[in-house]
Motif scaffolding. Sequence first.
Motif, PDB file in Angstrom:
ATOM      1  N   PHE A  97      -7.473   4.707   6.337  1.00 60.45           N
ATOM      2  CA  PHE A  97      -6.653   3.800   7.105  1.00 60.45           C
ATOM      3  C   PHE A  97      -7.368   2.361   7.509  1.00 60.45           C
ATOM      4  CE2 PHE A  97      -3.424   7.198   8.023  1.00 60.45           C
ATOM      5  CZ  PHE A  97      -2.391   6.692   7.252  1.00 60.45           C
TER       6      PHE A  97
ATOM      7  N   HIS B 237       4.726   4.979   3.405  1.00 58.88           N
ATOM      8  CA  HIS B 237       4.095   6.143   3.755  1.00 58.88           C
ATOM      9  C   HIS B 237       5.034   7.237   3.303  1.00 58.88           C
ATOM     10  CE1 HIS B 237       2.852   9.330   6.267  1.00 58.88           C
ATOM     11  NE2 HIS B 237       1.711   8.608   6.431  1.00 58.88           N
TER      12      HIS B 237
ATOM     13  N   SER C 171      -4.185  11.723  -0.776  1.00 61.72           N
ATOM     14  CA  SER C 171      -4.071  12.017   0.709  1.00 61.72           C
ATOM     15  C   SER C 171      -4.898  11.043   1.213  1.00 61.72           C
ATOM     16  CB  SER C 171      -4.274  13.450   1.110  1.00 61.72           C
ATOM     17  OG  SER C 171      -5.545  14.026   0.668  1.00 61.72           O
ATOM     18  N   ILE C 172      -4.661  11.016   2.726  1.00 61.08           N
ATOM     19  CA  ILE C 172      -5.634  10.174   3.334  1.00 61.08           C
ATOM     20  C   ILE C 172      -6.873  11.045   3.937  1.00 61.08           C
ATOM     21  CG2 ILE C 172      -5.965   9.099   5.678  1.00 61.08           C
ATOM     22  CD1 ILE C 172      -4.736   7.183   3.948  1.00 61.08           C
TER      23      ILE C 172
ATOM     24  N   GLY D 242       0.813  -1.287   0.007  1.00 62.85           N
ATOM     25  CA  GLY D 242      -0.012   0.034   0.003  1.00 62.85           C
ATOM     26  C   GLY D 242       0.681   1.370  -0.014  1.00 62.85           C
TER      27      GLY D 242
ATOM     28  N   ALA E  88       0.630   5.474   1.163  1.00 61.73           N
ATOM     29  CA  ALA E  88      -0.522   6.418   1.740  1.00 61.73           C
ATOM     30  C   ALA E  88       0.336   7.519   2.267  1.00 61.73           C
ATOM     31  CB  ALA E  88      -1.361   5.671   2.926  1.00 61.73           C
TER      32      ALA E  88
ATOM     33  N   ILE F  58       3.367  -1.019   3.606  1.00 61.34           N
ATOM     34  CA  ILE F  58       2.718   0.068   3.371  1.00 61.34           C
ATOM     35  C   ILE F  58       3.874   0.970   3.345  1.00 61.34           C
ATOM     36  CG2 ILE F  58       1.274   1.934   4.487  1.00 61.34           C
ATOM     37  CD1 ILE F  58      -0.444  -0.485   5.637  1.00 61.34           C
TER      38      ILE F  58
ATOM     39  N   GLY G 109       3.965  11.604  -3.382  1.00 58.10           N
ATOM     40  CA  GLY G 109       2.615  12.098  -2.529  1.00 58.10           C
ATOM     41  C   GLY G 109       2.550  13.781  -2.572  1.00 58.10           C
TER      42      GLY G 109
ATOM     43  N   TYR H  97      -5.982   5.735  -1.058  1.00 61.09           N
ATOM     44  CA  TYR H  97      -4.599   5.428  -0.946  1.00 61.09           C
ATOM     45  C   TYR H  97      -4.432   4.528  -2.301  1.00 61.09           C
ATOM     46  CZ  TYR H  97      -7.450   1.252   0.523  1.00 61.09           C
ATOM     47  OH  TYR H  97      -8.426   0.309   0.799  1.00 61.09           O
TER      48      TYR H  97
ATOM     49  N   LEU I 217      -7.418   0.304   4.360  1.00 62.60           N
ATOM     50  CA  LEU I 217      -6.135  -0.309   4.099  1.00 62.60           C
ATOM     51  C   LEU I 217      -5.569  -1.215   5.131  1.00 62.60           C
ATOM     52  CD1 LEU I 217      -3.646   0.143   2.450  1.00 62.60           C
ATOM     53  CD2 LEU I 217      -2.902   2.001   3.943  1.00 62.60           C
TER      54      LEU I 217
ATOM     55  N   VAL J 146       0.055   9.594  -5.448  1.00 64.25           N
ATOM     56  CA  VAL J 146      -0.894   9.072  -4.545  1.00 64.25           C
ATOM     57  C   VAL J 146      -1.639  10.092  -3.706  1.00 64.25           C
ATOM     58  CG1 VAL J 146      -1.770   7.164  -3.125  1.00 64.25           C
ATOM     59  CG2 VAL J 146      -0.007   6.816  -4.834  1.00 64.25           C
TER      60      VAL J 146
ATOM     61  N   GLN K 116      -1.819  13.091   6.086  1.00 65.40           N
ATOM     62  CA  GLN K 116      -3.082  12.762   6.937  1.00 65.40           C
ATOM     63  C   GLN K 116      -3.399  14.062   7.985  1.00 65.40           C
ATOM     64  OE1 GLN K 116      -0.892   9.306   7.502  1.00 65.40           O
ATOM     65  NE2 GLN K 116      -0.408   9.651   9.828  1.00 65.40           N
TER      66      GLN K 116
END
Length: 533
Positions: free
Chosen positions: A175, A188, A455-456, A160, A162, A186, A425, A488, A178, A453, A165
């Motif tokens: 989340f 981040h 945003s959360i 994943g 992500a 994952i 991101g 995500y 996910l 990708v 946030q």
Amino acid sequence: MKSVLPSTLALSRRQLLRGAGSLAVAALAIPVAPRLAFGAVNFIDYPFQLGVASGEPWPDGFVIWTRLAPRPLEPGYGMSSDIIPVDWEVAEDRLFRKVVTKGTGLAHPELGHAVHVEVSGLLPGRPYWYRFRCGDHRSMQGRAVTAPAAGAPLSKLRFGIAGCQNYDQGLFTAFDHLAREEVDFIYHYGDYIYEGQSRPFYFSRHLEDTVASPRRADLPDPVSLDEYRRRYAKYKLDTDLQKAHAAAPWIAVWDDHEIVDNWASDFNWDNTPPDIFRLRRAAAAQAYYEHLPFRRSSLPDGARMQLFRKFAFGDLVDMHVLDTRQYRSDQPCRDGFRPACPDVDNPNLTVLGEAQEKWLFDGLTQGKARFNLLAQQVMLMPCDREPGEANVRNLDTWDPYRVARARLLKHIQGNNIRNTVVLTGDEHQNIVGNVIFDDKDPNSAVVASEFVVTSISSGGDGGEQRPAAKGMLAENPHIKLINDQRGYGICEVTPKHLTMDLKVLDQVTTPGGKLSSRAKFAVDPGKPGVQKG
């Protein structure tokens, strides 16, 4: 690579009194006997309120993390200055019938009573479960996965992506979803916290003026270590975020909001003197380390923190994690969204810094995996943000560092590295496209593929597209998708393809957001460029 410190020790009272140096925990190497707590440890509240996490997957192990904080939002977080022993165990099954290794870590007050255990000696490419105990209290359990052996034949890797946030701008519903995905890890990409209260966007007239705030952090903008700790605690109390940490190991790197908006090296947008700004950076770096499952090699030294590193996953993926903040030249042309100025062609400007750039170039040249992933923060693709003659750029991307970007792309193209995929991101949007060699020629050769990708939660609910998106797509034919929903990415890699599934939510400002797949794209390992999946 194995840790230089042992990680599976069964310690007696006498061994503990010899100090923390023999423990595989992220702790300071100092004499510990005078402050080491023994016997029953009495907490005023449950000490594992911030959850557990794992990270840094290697073929023989990973890091497991927790932090003791009975009163996480109070100054002192409900803990004394004692060094607290914390027991941990790792099992092959979720019921802990077969514990394969266990030990004791030390929670030091100097590190906010965080514990980082570097677990080693495990089998590659399989899941494990872990948990902690302190006194009469047991933590929730987490799931971690070791990386496949480097170079070993691998049929599939699934992970994943992500980040971004903002607690004030939306719920962490993504989340929750996910955490239910079956992933090996994952990635981040940064902006784990936001250092300031929600403010109107100032970058461009095409962005929304305000974002509805479903909840408030209600904390001051952090400057000190204690204030950053409370900011992280506010975020980590979120149960959806805790689920995602407990579901899979994380590979994390910071962007800007872990310190302050749009920082670069020693430069802050408000012109804080560099020596003063480094003090804030040091506090922020320590709090970041304290709350994420990093190895001891990333323990901050003042404001400096080692975050660029490489992960290998069988014969499929070499993943180069980049730090595009710490070594970067200050943004030229006064930052923000505005037309480029002549300084964008300054050959002395850098994004990665000399040492990191050489490390990356060597790694790309020597790599033998099917795909090279550049896991980084700010968009590499050129992008004119407004239709017409204005040629507006986001000056907090690679766009104003044209010589540095050209040097990277020349290295990729010149060494015939045809399998480079950039994971990014920062934009609070899904943006998918091709990285072209010459940003002034839309018909220039495609060097790599890029997936930005979304945003959360940052940006609120959003929508299908922002007002300027159609014009941006027309102005930038190498960009294939722009989407303004939260969510995500799920990346699946096989020997034949890398596919990206962009998962989005219909809402994040109210509970119950529904998940859907917005778009799927694929990349061929022998040909750069994205294709509809």
